[in-house]
Design a protein around this motif. Structure first.
Motif, mmCIF file in Angstrom:
data_model
loop_
_atom_site.group_PDB
_atom_site.id
_atom_site.type_symbol
_atom_site.label_atom_id
_atom_site.label_comp_id
_atom_site.label_asym_id
_atom_site.label_seq_id
_atom_site.Cartn_x
_atom_site.Cartn_y
_atom_site.Cartn_z
ATOM 1 N N PHE A 233 16.786 -5.960 4.022
ATOM 2 C CA PHE A 233 16.166 -5.859 2.694
ATOM 3 C C PHE A 233 15.163 -4.719 2.722
ATOM 4 C CE2 PHE A 233 13.689 -8.737 5.210
ATOM 5 C CZ PHE A 233 12.369 -8.413 4.932
ATOM 6 N N VAL A 234 14.805 -4.229 1.547
ATOM 7 C CA VAL A 234 13.917 -3.080 1.416
ATOM 8 C C VAL A 234 12.577 -3.541 0.860
ATOM 9 C CG1 VAL A 234 13.591 -0.867 0.241
ATOM 10 C CG2 VAL A 234 15.837 -1.525 1.049
ATOM 11 N N GLU A 235 11.504 -2.962 1.401
ATOM 12 C CA GLU A 235 10.172 -3.294 0.900
ATOM 13 C C GLU A 235 9.992 -2.744 -0.517
ATOM 14 O OE1 GLU A 235 6.957 -1.388 3.075
ATOM 15 O OE2 GLU A 235 8.255 0.325 3.441
ATOM 16 N N GLN A 236 9.223 -3.456 -1.328
ATOM 17 C CA GLN A 236 8.893 -3.027 -2.685
ATOM 18 C C GLN A 236 7.387 -2.811 -2.761
ATOM 19 O OE1 GLN A 236 11.367 -2.384 -4.749
ATOM 20 N NE2 GLN A 236 12.817 -3.224 -3.277
ATOM 21 N N VAL A 237 6.965 -1.836 -3.547
ATOM 22 C CA VAL A 237 5.545 -1.549 -3.728
ATOM 23 C C VAL A 237 5.116 -2.181 -5.043
ATOM 24 C CG1 VAL A 237 3.813 0.262 -3.982
ATOM 25 C CG2 VAL A 237 5.747 0.592 -2.437
ATOM 26 N N PRO B 226 1.763 -3.828 5.266
ATOM 27 C CA PRO B 226 2.262 -4.758 6.292
ATOM 28 C C PRO B 226 3.727 -5.107 6.015
ATOM 29 C CG PRO B 226 0.847 -5.885 4.737
ATOM 30 C CD PRO B 226 0.761 -4.432 4.407
ATOM 31 N N PRO B 227 4.462 -5.570 7.020
ATOM 32 C CA PRO B 227 5.869 -5.931 6.795
ATOM 33 C C PRO B 227 5.994 -7.002 5.713
ATOM 34 C CG PRO B 227 5.370 -5.922 9.135
ATOM 35 C CD PRO B 227 4.068 -5.757 8.411
ATOM 36 N N MET C 274 0.845 -1.160 0.000
ATOM 37 C CA MET C 274 0.000 0.000 0.000
ATOM 38 C C MET C 274 0.895 1.228 0.000
ATOM 39 S SD MET C 274 -2.558 1.553 2.878
ATOM 40 C CE MET C 274 -3.206 0.026 3.371
ATOM 41 N N VAL C 275 0.511 2.227 -0.745
ATOM 42 C CA VAL C 275 1.242 3.487 -0.789
ATOM 43 C C VAL C 275 0.310 4.579 -0.322
ATOM 44 C CG1 VAL C 275 2.399 5.150 -2.271
ATOM 45 C CG2 VAL C 275 2.669 2.730 -2.688
ATOM 46 N N TYR C 276 0.826 5.464 0.474
ATOM 47 C CA TYR C 276 0.044 6.571 1.008
ATOM 48 C C TYR C 276 0.565 7.853 0.374
ATOM 49 C CZ TYR C 276 -1.990 9.743 4.364
ATOM 50 O OH TYR C 276 -2.691 10.744 4.950
ATOM 51 N N VAL C 277 -0.290 8.576 -0.324
ATOM 52 C CA VAL C 277 0.088 9.833 -0.954
ATOM 53 C C VAL C 277 -0.822 10.909 -0.411
ATOM 54 C CG1 VAL C 277 0.352 11.066 -3.121
ATOM 55 C CG2 VAL C 277 0.754 8.618 -3.040
ATOM 56 N N ALA C 278 -0.243 11.985 0.064
ATOM 57 C CA ALA C 278 -1.059 13.064 0.618
ATOM 58 C C ALA C 278 -0.318 14.375 0.547
ATOM 59 C CB ALA C 278 -1.404 12.763 2.069
#
Length: 142
Positions: free
Chosen positions: A91-95, A38-39, A1-5
């Motif tokens: 490691f890095v999360e990916q969207v 979520p992780p 999930m991406v949050y844009v605001a």
């Protein structure tokens, strides 16, 4: 999930992070986004992450919007992999559908440029996407 605001806040635990408003210059638009799903699972051993290592902002080029270059500033989290048998320590999360490992442009931008190259073919497609003047279709992705 991406949050844009523009000025809304993302609340995670006790921390409160705010995304700055979109900034607009003469030739480009920059949008800030925060990944807050979520992780994720470790790409090495597929175990669920539990601890956040740090966060940082990635810059992703996106397809042009209203004739302007669109740049996405995506804040992502780096996680620890706690499994001792795993070679990865962090490691890095990916969207999904937006970011991939080691990429500086979005998934949609690469598909778009690939479609231009296939449609126009060979050198003509390369020239249309990246002309010497820097004013072509790919100018937004550069």
């Amino acid at each position: 999930m991406v949050y844009v605001a523009s000025r809304a806040a993302v609340i995670r635990g006790r921390r409160r992070r705010t995304a700055p408003p979109p900034s607009r210059t003469a030739s480009r638009l920059r949008v800030s986004a925060v990944a807050c799903g979520p992780p994720p699972r470790c790409p090495g051993c597929r175990s669920r992450a539990r601890r956040v290592h740090s966060t940082y902002e990635r810059g992703l080029a996106e397809r042009p919007l209203t004739g302007q270059k669109l740049q996405i500033g995506l804040r992502v989290r780096r996680f620890f992999c706690d499994r001792s048998s795993c070679r990865r320590r962090t490691f890095v999360e990916q969207v999904d559908g937006l970011s991939e490992r080691y990429q500086r442009s979005s998934f949609g931008t690469r598909q778009w440029l690939r479609a231009v190259a296939v449609e126009l073919g060979g050198r003509a497609g390369e020239f249309a996407a990246f002309p010497p003047s820097g004013e072509g279709l790919g100018a937004a992705a550069a």
